[in-house]
Design an enzyme around this catalytic site. Structure first.
Site, PDB file in Angstrom:
ATOM      1  CB  SER A   1      -0.012  10.601 -23.033  1.00 24.02           C
ATOM      2  OG  SER A   1      -0.493  11.546 -22.680  1.00 24.02           O
ATOM      3  CE  LYS A   2      -4.978   4.035 -22.938  1.00 19.78           C
ATOM      4  NZ  LYS A   2      -4.637   3.027 -22.518  1.00 19.78           N
ATOM      5  NE  ARG A   3      -0.911  13.334 -19.233  1.00 15.43           N
ATOM      6  CZ  ARG A   3      -0.353  14.922 -19.942  1.00 15.43           C
ATOM      7  NH1 ARG A   3      -0.929  15.989 -19.767  1.00 15.43           N
ATOM      8  NH2 ARG A   3       0.325  14.481 -20.342  1.00 15.43           N
TER       9      ARG A   3
ATOM     10  N   GLY B   1      -5.685  12.402 -25.284  1.00 17.07           N
ATOM     11  CA  GLY B   1      -6.791  11.402 -26.795  1.00 17.07           C
ATOM     12  C   GLY B   1      -6.110  10.453 -28.063  1.00 17.07           C
TER      13      GLY B   1
END
Ligand code: GLU
Length: 472
Positions: A242-244, A246
């Site tokens: 996920s964005k978290r 990377g």
């Protein structure tokens, strides 16, 4: 003659070039380059609503930044729509496809019924053998593949091994929509065939599509390319990226100051290994990369490893090249335009001269830019809190007494060191007790490259002026 290898990277321009896409591109590029083959780039812009010019630019820009070159012109899938229709018509004519007039309501009912009965085949084949003269006049038909009803469809995947699907579970899926546009499934097969693609290397989220695409190839009597479905990248905790974790665009990594070579080295090791080798030059990667060493479990994204590889590449990159890369980064960072203005030829020369000690300390170009900031800072230098704490009245007094001694001497590191040492000895204090105030006054910080390097790089006039600004 052995056939020449043709790989392709086929991103959908619905968002930025994310880290997984970049790895797919790299794997294709390495596979082709290592075998004297080609890597083609096809932009799958058939979904007109979700495809954007910005995304196309971001993909091309990201690949260029990573120094992954494709061969020939970029191929745009949408531009090939007439050819996709032509092949679908050809399949109709040969009896491998048929027109289906089921209305949306009918399809919904069919799906609900199939689900209720626990079936995976959601379309019941009602128009498969029906006389087209039964066609309701108001419905525009789709074209469906007349898929095999029995037996199995097999993909001999280079990463996943032999994967088989029971045909009774696979639908007669749509090739051409009622508005004449191709489905993704159909367009990909026609394009890969027309582009003479021999090897399809892509994420394993496409594995199920591979079965359907194989059925299209078989219906057309075309050779099925070699397929390799690589496991997706997961976060360090094993969850989907996920964005978290990377799952950012390649542009974000560029803006964080990673070198393309570090990024490539990091990406190549995401899911592929060559013994326990961690560092690969481009040539080494090209020579070593192969599909059997691609693992079958998801790779885990690990920022710490990226950081450490990045530090390695910073140290290993030639000074002039690092300066060029820094300049390339400026348009992508917040204060870049301002710094670009300050990088006069004279400052640039100082930057090259300071690079051997600067690059030892920086893990990324952004860190490098930050630690090099003293080179182009205006006088009087802004001091950070630590530097302010160092510059006590006593420390300022020391600078005031030392400046004329430095001024009287030569400006080589050895000469300056001799002056500072004898000054410290005379005062009965340690070298560090003089070096820290000097550092604070010259760089505005409490950490910097070795102080004699700083003095040498700034030059006599600028150094003395900065010392006088802070002298007590
Ligand atoms: N356009 C697809 C995607 O971006 C890839 C298609 C393919 O590689 O076959 O996921």
């Amino acid at each position: 003659m052995p056939e020449s290898i043709v790989c392709r990277f086929a991103p959908s321009p619905t968002g930025f070039l994310h880290i997984g896409g970049a790895r797919t591109a790299l794997f294709n590029w390495l596979y082709a380059r290592g075998r004297g083959g080609k890597m083609l780039l096809r932009i799958e812009d058939t979904d007109r609503e979700r495809s954007t010019k910005e995304a196309i630019d971001a993909i091309l820009d990201g690949l260029r930044w990573l120094e992954i070159e494709w061969d020939g012109d970029v191929i745009y899938q949408f531009a090939r729509a007439a050819r996709h229709r032509e092949v679908a018509e050809q399949m109709l004519a040969s009896g491998n496809a048929y027109r289906c007039y089921a209305s949306p309501d009918e399809l919904t009912q069919m799906r609900e019924k199939a689900r209720a009965e626990g079936k995976t085949r959601l379309y019941d084949g009602r128009w498969r053998d029906r006389d087209p003269s039964d066609a309701p006049p108001s419905v525009k038909p789709v074209i469906r593949l007349k898929a095999p009803l029995t037996g199995e469809t097999v993909v001999e995947d280079k990463v996943q091994g032999r994967v088989a699907w029971q045909n009774e579970n696979l639908d007669d899926f749509v090739l051409l929509r009622s508005d004449g546009t191709p489905t993704y499934m159909h367009a990909v097969v026609v394009d890969d065939h027309d582009m003479n693609v021999t090897h399809i290397i892509r994420g394993d989220d496409h594995l199920n599509n591979a079965a359907r695409q194989t059925q299209i190839y078989q219906a057309l009597g075309w050779n099925v390319p070699v397929m390799a479905h690589i496991p997706l990248i997961h976060g360090p905790d094993g969850a989907k990226l996920s964005k978290r974790h990377g799952a950012l665009g390649v542009d974000a990594y560029r803006a964080m100051g990673y070198l393309p070579a570090a990024m490539r080295n990091y990406l190549v090791r995401l899911g592929w290994a060559h013994g326990d080798q961690e560092i690969f030059s481009t040539e080494e990667m090209i020579a070593a990369f192969d599909l059997p060493q691609v693992g079958r479990s998801p790779a885990r994204f690990d920022f710490a490893r990226l950081e450490s590889l990045s530090g390695h590449y910073m140290r290993a990159t030639a000074d002039a090249e690092l300066v060029a890369k820094l300049e390339g980064l400026l348009p992508h960072v917040a204060n870049g335009t301002e710094i670009a203005k300050r990088l006069t030829p004279a400052v640039r020369a100082k930057l090259v001269a300071a690079m051997p000690s600067l690059k030892e300390r920086a893990k990324t170009l952004v860190e490098l830019l930050d630690t090099a900031g003293f080179l182009w800072a205006d006088r009087p230098l802004p001091l950070d809190d630590k530097a302010k704490a160092v510059l006590t009245a006593d420390a300022r007094g020391l600078i005031g007494s030392l400046a004329p001694l430095l001024e009287a001497g030569g400006w080589t590191a050895a000469e300056m060191e001799a002056v500072v040492r004898s000054f410290a000895d005379g005062k009965g204090i340690k070298l560090g007790a003089v070096a820290q105030p000097l550092r604070a006054a010259l760089t505005g910080r409490a950490t910097s490259p070795p102080i004699f390097d700083v003095l040498a790089v700034l030059g006599k006039d600028e150094s003395l002026a900065r010392l006088r600004d802070q002298a007590g």
